[in-house]
Each structure stands twice: as structure tokens, then as C-alpha cells.
Scaffold this motif. Sequence first.
Motif, PDB file in Angstrom:
ATOM      1  N   SER A  31       0.832  -1.194   0.000  1.00 44.67           N
ATOM      2  CA  SER A  31       0.000   0.000   0.000  1.00 44.67           C
ATOM      3  C   SER A  31       0.868   1.245   0.000  1.00 44.67           C
ATOM      4  O   SER A  31       2.046   1.193   0.326  1.00 44.67           O
ATOM      5  N   TYR A  32       0.281   2.369  -0.358  1.00 51.00           N
ATOM      6  CA  TYR A  32       0.979   3.658  -0.306  1.00 51.00           C
ATOM      7  C   TYR A  32       0.350   4.517   0.785  1.00 51.00           C
ATOM      8  O   TYR A  32      -0.716   4.188   1.324  1.00 51.00           O
ATOM      9  N   GLY A  33       1.007   5.611   1.126  1.00 54.65           N
ATOM     10  CA  GLY A  33       0.642   6.418   2.280  1.00 54.65           C
ATOM     11  C   GLY A  33      -0.822   6.777   2.408  1.00 54.65           C
ATOM     12  O   GLY A  33      -1.462   6.461   3.412  1.00 54.65           O
ATOM     13  N   TYR A  34      -1.381   7.447   1.401  1.00 58.33           N
ATOM     14  CA  TYR A  34      -2.773   7.886   1.495  1.00 58.33           C
ATOM     15  C   TYR A  34      -3.717   6.706   1.673  1.00 58.33           C
ATOM     16  O   TYR A  34      -4.675   6.760   2.432  1.00 58.33           O
ATOM     17  N   GLU A  35      -3.402   5.609   0.988  1.00 58.92           N
ATOM     18  CA  GLU A  35      -4.232   4.404   1.082  1.00 58.92           C
ATOM     19  C   GLU A  35      -4.191   3.823   2.504  1.00 58.92           C
ATOM     20  O   GLU A  35      -5.205   3.355   3.019  1.00 58.92           O
ATOM     21  N   ILE A  36      -3.037   3.875   3.149  1.00 61.14           N
ATOM     22  CA  ILE A  36      -2.911   3.409   4.534  1.00 61.14           C
ATOM     23  C   ILE A  36      -3.758   4.279   5.455  1.00 61.14           C
ATOM     24  O   ILE A  36      -4.520   3.770   6.285  1.00 61.14           O
ATOM     25  N   LEU A  37      -3.645   5.602   5.283  1.00 64.56           N
ATOM     26  CA  LEU A  37      -4.439   6.524   6.110  1.00 64.56           C
ATOM     27  C   LEU A  37      -5.931   6.259   5.944  1.00 64.56           C
ATOM     28  O   LEU A  37      -6.681   6.225   6.919  1.00 64.56           O
ATOM     29  N   LYS A  38      -6.354   6.076   4.702  1.00 65.77           N
ATOM     30  CA  LYS A  38      -7.763   5.831   4.396  1.00 65.77           C
ATOM     31  C   LYS A  38      -8.230   4.510   5.008  1.00 65.77           C
ATOM     32  O   LYS A  38      -9.314   4.427   5.589  1.00 65.77           O
ATOM     33  N   SER A  39      -7.401   3.494   4.935  1.00 72.47           N
ATOM     34  CA  SER A  39      -7.742   2.188   5.487  1.00 72.47           C
ATOM     35  C   SER A  39      -7.906   2.255   7.001  1.00 72.47           C
ATOM     36  O   SER A  39      -8.856   1.686   7.561  1.00 72.47           O
ATOM     37  N   VAL A  40      -6.995   2.942   7.679  1.00 70.74           N
ATOM     38  CA  VAL A  40      -7.068   3.068   9.142  1.00 70.74           C
ATOM     39  C   VAL A  40      -8.365   3.774   9.538  1.00 70.74           C
ATOM     40  O   VAL A  40      -9.068   3.338  10.451  1.00 70.74           O
ATOM     41  N   ALA A  41      -8.699   4.845   8.835  1.00 71.38           N
ATOM     42  CA  ALA A  41      -9.936   5.573   9.138  1.00 71.38           C
ATOM     43  C   ALA A  41     -11.158   4.694   8.890  1.00 71.38           C
ATOM     44  O   ALA A  41     -12.105   4.672   9.689  1.00 71.38           O
ATOM     45  N   THR A  42     -11.140   3.924   7.806  1.00 67.81           N
ATOM     46  CA  THR A  42     -12.276   3.059   7.457  1.00 67.81           C
ATOM     47  C   THR A  42     -12.438   1.931   8.462  1.00 67.81           C
ATOM     48  O   THR A  42     -13.535   1.688   8.970  1.00 67.81           O
ATOM     49  N   VAL A  43     -11.349   1.236   8.760  1.00 71.19           N
ATOM     50  CA  VAL A  43     -11.410   0.087   9.671  1.00 71.19           C
ATOM     51  C   VAL A  43     -11.822   0.524  11.072  1.00 71.19           C
ATOM     52  O   VAL A  43     -12.533  -0.198  11.769  1.00 71.19           O
ATOM     53  N   SER A  44     -11.424   1.739  11.469  1.00 72.57           N
ATOM     54  CA  SER A  44     -11.796   2.234  12.799  1.00 72.57           C
ATOM     55  C   SER A  44     -13.166   2.929  12.785  1.00 72.57           C
ATOM     56  O   SER A  44     -13.553   3.535  13.778  1.00 72.57           O
ATOM     57  N   HIS A  45     -13.853   2.839  11.662  1.00 72.65           N
ATOM     58  CA  HIS A  45     -15.179   3.471  11.507  1.00 72.65           C
ATOM     59  C   HIS A  45     -15.111   4.968  11.822  1.00 72.65           C
ATOM     60  O   HIS A  45     -16.026   5.528  12.424  1.00 72.65           O
ATOM     61  N   GLY A  46     -14.001   5.597  11.427  1.00 72.14           N
ATOM     62  CA  GLY A  46     -13.828   7.025  11.622  1.00 72.14           C
ATOM     63  C   GLY A  46     -13.479   7.432  13.041  1.00 72.14           C
ATOM     64  O   GLY A  46     -13.356   8.612  13.339  1.00 72.14           O
ATOM     65  N   GLU A  47     -13.292   6.468  13.925  1.00 77.99           N
ATOM     66  CA  GLU A  47     -12.969   6.765  15.324  1.00 77.99           C
ATOM     67  C   GLU A  47     -11.519   7.201  15.500  1.00 77.99           C
ATOM     68  O   GLU A  47     -11.171   7.841  16.483  1.00 77.99           O
ATOM     69  N   TYR A  48     -10.661   6.824  14.549  1.00 80.88           N
ATOM     70  CA  TYR A  48      -9.256   7.216  14.622  1.00 80.88           C
ATOM     71  C   TYR A  48      -8.782   7.592  13.228  1.00 80.88           C
ATOM     72  O   TYR A  48      -8.932   6.809  12.287  1.00 80.88           O
TER      73      TYR A  48
END
Length: 119
Positions: A31-48
Motif C-alpha cells: 500500500s501507499y501512504g494515502y491508502e494506509i491513512l484511508k484504510s485506518v480511518a475506514t477500519v476504525s469506523h472514523g474513530e481514529y
Amino acid sequence: MADVATRDSVSDLIRGNIDAIILKTLSGADSYGYEILKSVATVSHGEYEMKEPSLYTSLKRLETQGYVESYWGDETQGARRKYYRMTVEGAQELTDATERWIHVRQIIDSLLLQDGSEQ
């Protein structure tokens, strides 16, 4: 104001586990940076929502430790992206970090959820 304070407290608790969170994200695919950030936000349901400087500081540290490798993608359109992949050593670190987290969580649960009967 309590929501902001709560969000900041949660972020502080999560911050110590950013490396493991990134490794977990990379365990599925490069993965690349923006994709990692997006994944973290998605998996945490926007909580982090991980901050970009924290991400790149962590990726640099993980690369120095041999837990991730980076390479340039060969995009035909747009800017070239730097991709990251987890190494075999990174997979072992993810396993170890997960075990550490489970152990620490058990200790904190014991301390915070105690009912006083064990004193």
C-alpha cells in the motif's frame, strides 16, 4: 468539549501502537501512504484518523528496523507513488506486537475493571 477530550485521549492511547496498526494494514497487501491513512480511518469506523506526519515517521522507523520495504510504483498517470510492503521480519513483529497488546489489555482490564474482591 468532552467529545474532543475523549477523541484526544483515545488518540493518545492508540499512538503507542501505530507501528503495529501499519503492519496490520500492510499484512493484507502492499500500500501507499494515502491508502494506509484511508484504510485506518475506514477500519476504525472514523474513530481514529492517523495524521500524515505520524504515518511517515512510523514508516521510516519500520523501514529502518527491516519490518517494511518501500518501492516506487509504475503509475502511468499522475504522480509516482511510494509503496510499502511488510517483510517476513515485519510479520513476526506484528505477531509479537499483537501478543504484547493482548497481554497489556488483560493487565489494564484487571486493574480498571476490578470489583474489589481480589484485594
